[in-house]
Design a protein around this motif. Structure first.
Motif, PDB file in Angstrom:
ATOM      1  N   ASN A  75       0.701  -1.113  -0.269  1.00  6.02           N
ATOM      2  CA  ASN A  75       0.237  -0.160   0.232  1.00  6.02           C
ATOM      3  C   ASN A  75       0.787   1.153   0.096  1.00  6.02           C
ATOM      4  OD1 ASN A  75      -1.903  -1.082   0.188  1.00  6.02           O
ATOM      5  ND2 ASN A  75      -2.156  -2.149   2.254  1.00  6.02           N
ATOM      6  N   GLY A  76       2.200   1.145   0.049  1.00 11.86           N
ATOM      7  CA  GLY A  76       3.027   2.511   0.056  1.00 11.86           C
ATOM      8  C   GLY A  76       2.867   3.166   1.147  1.00 11.86           C
ATOM      9  N   LEU A  77       3.285   4.427   0.936  1.00 11.20           N
ATOM     10  CA  LEU A  77       3.349   5.212   2.554  1.00 11.20           C
ATOM     11  C   LEU A  77       1.754   6.577   2.341  1.00 11.20           C
ATOM     12  CD1 LEU A  77       5.908   6.105   4.737  1.00 11.20           C
ATOM     13  CD2 LEU A  77       4.896   7.758   4.210  1.00 11.20           C
ATOM     14  N   SER A  78       1.642   6.676   3.274  1.00 10.00           N
ATOM     15  CA  SER A  78       0.238   7.782   3.438  1.00 10.00           C
ATOM     16  C   SER A  78       0.630   8.675   4.125  1.00 10.00           C
ATOM     17  CB  SER A  78      -0.527   7.266   3.024  1.00 10.00           C
ATOM     18  OG  SER A  78      -1.439   6.585   3.644  1.00 10.00           O
ATOM     19  N   GLY A  79       0.466   9.975   3.968  1.00  7.35           N
ATOM     20  CA  GLY A  79       0.498  11.239   5.377  1.00  7.35           C
ATOM     21  C   GLY A  79      -0.292  11.932   4.700  1.00  7.35           C
ATOM     22  N   GLY A  80       0.017  13.335   5.965  1.00  2.73           N
ATOM     23  CA  GLY A  80      -1.010  14.147   5.520  1.00  2.73           C
ATOM     24  C   GLY A  80       0.368  15.451   5.973  1.00  2.73           C
ATOM     25  N   VAL A  81      -0.097  16.498   5.706  1.00 11.10           N
ATOM     26  CA  VAL A  81       0.218  18.058   6.530  1.00 11.10           C
ATOM     27  C   VAL A  81      -0.097  18.805   6.740  1.00 11.10           C
ATOM     28  CG1 VAL A  81       2.781  19.651   5.562  1.00 11.10           C
ATOM     29  CG2 VAL A  81       2.842  17.160   4.705  1.00 11.10           C
ATOM     30  N   ASP A  82      -0.264  19.328   7.969  1.00  9.75           N
ATOM     31  CA  ASP A  82      -0.959  20.489   8.637  1.00  9.75           C
ATOM     32  C   ASP A  82      -0.065  22.127   7.996  1.00  9.75           C
ATOM     33  OD1 ASP A  82      -2.682  18.669  10.108  1.00  9.75           O
ATOM     34  OD2 ASP A  82      -1.724  18.899  11.608  1.00  9.75           O
ATOM     35  N   MET A  83      -1.057  22.814   7.234  1.00  6.91           N
ATOM     36  CA  MET A  83      -0.878  23.649   6.569  1.00  6.91           C
ATOM     37  C   MET A  83      -1.149  25.180   6.949  1.00  6.91           C
ATOM     38  SD  MET A  83      -0.768  22.848   2.829  1.00  6.91           S
ATOM     39  CE  MET A  83      -0.155  24.845   2.701  1.00  6.91           C
ATOM     40  N   THR A  84      -1.233  26.147   8.168  1.00  4.06           N
ATOM     41  CA  THR A  84      -1.275  26.712   8.367  1.00  4.06           C
ATOM     42  C   THR A  84      -1.897  27.904   7.948  1.00  4.06           C
ATOM     43  OG1 THR A  84       0.415  27.874   9.338  1.00  4.06           O
ATOM     44  CG2 THR A  84      -0.151  26.935  11.223  1.00  4.06           C
ATOM     45  N   SER A  85      -1.787  27.955   6.362  1.00  2.00           N
ATOM     46  CA  SER A  85      -1.887  28.943   5.592  1.00  2.00           C
ATOM     47  C   SER A  85      -1.645  27.808   4.180  1.00  2.00           C
ATOM     48  CB  SER A  85      -2.169  30.353   5.893  1.00  2.00           C
ATOM     49  OG  SER A  85       0.406  30.629   5.397  1.00  2.00           O
ATOM     50  N   GLY A  86      -2.264  28.641   3.431  1.00  2.88           N
ATOM     51  CA  GLY A  86      -2.077  28.656   2.443  1.00  2.88           C
ATOM     52  C   GLY A  86      -0.357  28.365   1.333  1.00  2.88           C
ATOM     53  N   GLY A  87       0.087  28.018   0.650  1.00  2.55           N
ATOM     54  CA  GLY A  87       1.092  27.345   0.119  1.00  2.55           C
ATOM     55  C   GLY A  87       2.209  26.597  -1.024  1.00  2.55           C
ATOM     56  N   GLN A  88       2.902  26.728  -1.064  1.00  6.82           N
ATOM     57  CA  GLN A  88       3.858  25.604  -2.704  1.00  6.82           C
ATOM     58  C   GLN A  88       3.852  24.329  -1.079  1.00  6.82           C
ATOM     59  OE1 GLN A  88       3.975  25.384  -5.396  1.00  6.82           O
ATOM     60  NE2 GLN A  88       2.701  27.233  -5.743  1.00  6.82           N
ATOM     61  N   LEU A  89       3.232  23.185  -1.322  1.00  4.10           N
ATOM     62  CA  LEU A  89       3.653  21.595  -0.894  1.00  4.10           C
ATOM     63  C   LEU A  89       4.710  21.309  -1.079  1.00  4.10           C
ATOM     64  CD1 LEU A  89       3.353  20.173   1.605  1.00  4.10           C
ATOM     65  CD2 LEU A  89       1.004  19.579   0.526  1.00  4.10           C
ATOM     66  N   ALA A  90       5.680  20.489  -0.430  1.00  3.41           N
ATOM     67  CA  ALA A  90       6.131  19.752  -0.691  1.00  3.41           C
ATOM     68  C   ALA A  90       6.306  18.464   0.161  1.00  3.41           C
ATOM     69  CB  ALA A  90       7.544  19.996  -1.828  1.00  3.41           C
ATOM     70  N   VAL A  91       6.879  17.387  -0.220  1.00  2.00           N
ATOM     71  CA  VAL A  91       6.895  16.181   1.027  1.00  2.00           C
ATOM     72  C   VAL A  91       8.490  15.913   0.894  1.00  2.00           C
ATOM     73  CG1 VAL A  91       5.794  14.205   1.822  1.00  2.00           C
ATOM     74  CG2 VAL A  91       4.667  15.973   1.463  1.00  2.00           C
ATOM     75  N   GLU A  92       8.721  15.154   1.417  1.00  5.78           N
ATOM     76  CA  GLU A  92      10.762  14.436   1.094  1.00  5.78           C
ATOM     77  C   GLU A  92      10.763  13.216   1.923  1.00  5.78           C
ATOM     78  OE1 GLU A  92      13.864  18.658   0.033  1.00  5.78           O
ATOM     79  OE2 GLU A  92      13.793  17.477   2.442  1.00  5.78           O
ATOM     80  N   ILE A  93      11.261  12.431   1.234  1.00  9.73           N
ATOM     81  CA  ILE A  93      11.094  11.103   2.321  1.00  9.73           C
ATOM     82  C   ILE A  93      12.647  10.967   2.182  1.00  9.73           C
ATOM     83  CG2 ILE A  93      10.633   8.713   1.899  1.00  9.73           C
ATOM     84  CD1 ILE A  93       7.426  10.393   1.699  1.00  9.73           C
ATOM     85  N   VAL A  94      12.603  10.310   3.545  1.00  6.64           N
ATOM     86  CA  VAL A  94      14.190  10.553   4.056  1.00  6.64           C
ATOM     87  C   VAL A  94      14.553   8.801   4.718  1.00  6.64           C
ATOM     88  CG1 VAL A  94      16.139  10.769   5.269  1.00  6.64           C
ATOM     89  CG2 VAL A  94      14.054  13.175   4.713  1.00  6.64           C
TER      90      VAL A  94
END
Length: 220
Positions: free
Chosen positions: A110-129
């Motif tokens: 199923n891979g890896l999933s999740g979410g990111v809490d954003m206090t306001s709008g913007g350009q979102l990027a997620v890095e996997i380490v």
């Protein structure tokens, strides 16, 4: 020889209570009632106990009884709430949940999933380490609004190679007005079982382990 004068209230009232070395003793309901009854039996007929004083002692007795009853009620309520919470948590077995975490578990299917809490709008990027601290994949999601934005990683690195199952770090980055800031990340996990221990209710998540029930942010 003059007899020594004592200030032992219990002895004065005819109560033969065992003395201890404690500086203070607490009275239970039975002790309070016995003390009051003995006081009535030994009162001076020429100077009977004043009615207001007698009523005051009864009021004190009622207060003690009421407090104990209230404590018992709270204890019963706490037990009921814990049982209800346990039943609700048991219903989560087999479901996915989101919880605050900087790491997530990569499931080969199923891979890896999740979410990111954003206090306001913007350009979102997620890095996997990976375990060595190297960024193996960067996921760009473009402009996202305030709130929780979700992501899914298929388990492949930047070159398209499938990586082994296991724990990986997740970093949420939000860029606004040319400035990039870290954001709180949420990891998804599959509930396998529920446990009630000394630290409260916890959920056992596949590949992750125990997570406090109070930390669960969302059921997915």
């Amino acid at each position: 020889m003059t007899a020594a004068v004592t200030n032992n209230t219990y002895s004065d009232l005819g109560l033969n209570l065992k003395q201890t070395d404690k500086k203070a003793e607490s009275l239970g309901q039975a002790d309070f009632l016995r003390l009051m009854t003995t006081q009535l039996q030994n009162q001076d007929p020429l100077k009977p106990l004043e009615s207001n004083e007698f009523l005051g002692q009864i009021a004190q007795f009622s207060t003690v009884s009421g407090i104990q009853g209230l404590q018992d009620s709270f204890k019963s309520l706490s037990t009921s709430l814990t049982s209800s919470q346990s039943l609700q948590a048991a219903g989560l077995v087999g479901h996915g949940v989101l919880y605050p975490s900087k790491t997530g578990y990569l499931d080969g299917e199923n891979g890896l999933s999740g979410g990111v809490d954003m206090t306001s709008g913007g350009q979102l990027a997620v890095e996997i380490v990976d375990g060595s601290g190297q960024v193996v994949r960067r996921l760009d999601y473009g402009t996202q609004g305030a709130g929780t934005s979700y992501f899914t990683w298929d388990g492949k690195d930047s070159a398209g190679n499938t990586l082994p199952s296991g724990s990986y770090g997740i970093r949420g980055q939000v860029t606004r007005n040319g400035k990039t800031e870290a954001a709180t990340t949420l990891a998804a996990g599959l509930v396998q079982s529920v446990a009630l221990g000394s630290n409260g209710l916890s959920l056992n998540l596949a590949g992750v382990g125990a997570v406090a029930f109070s930390d669960i942010r969302q059921i997915i």
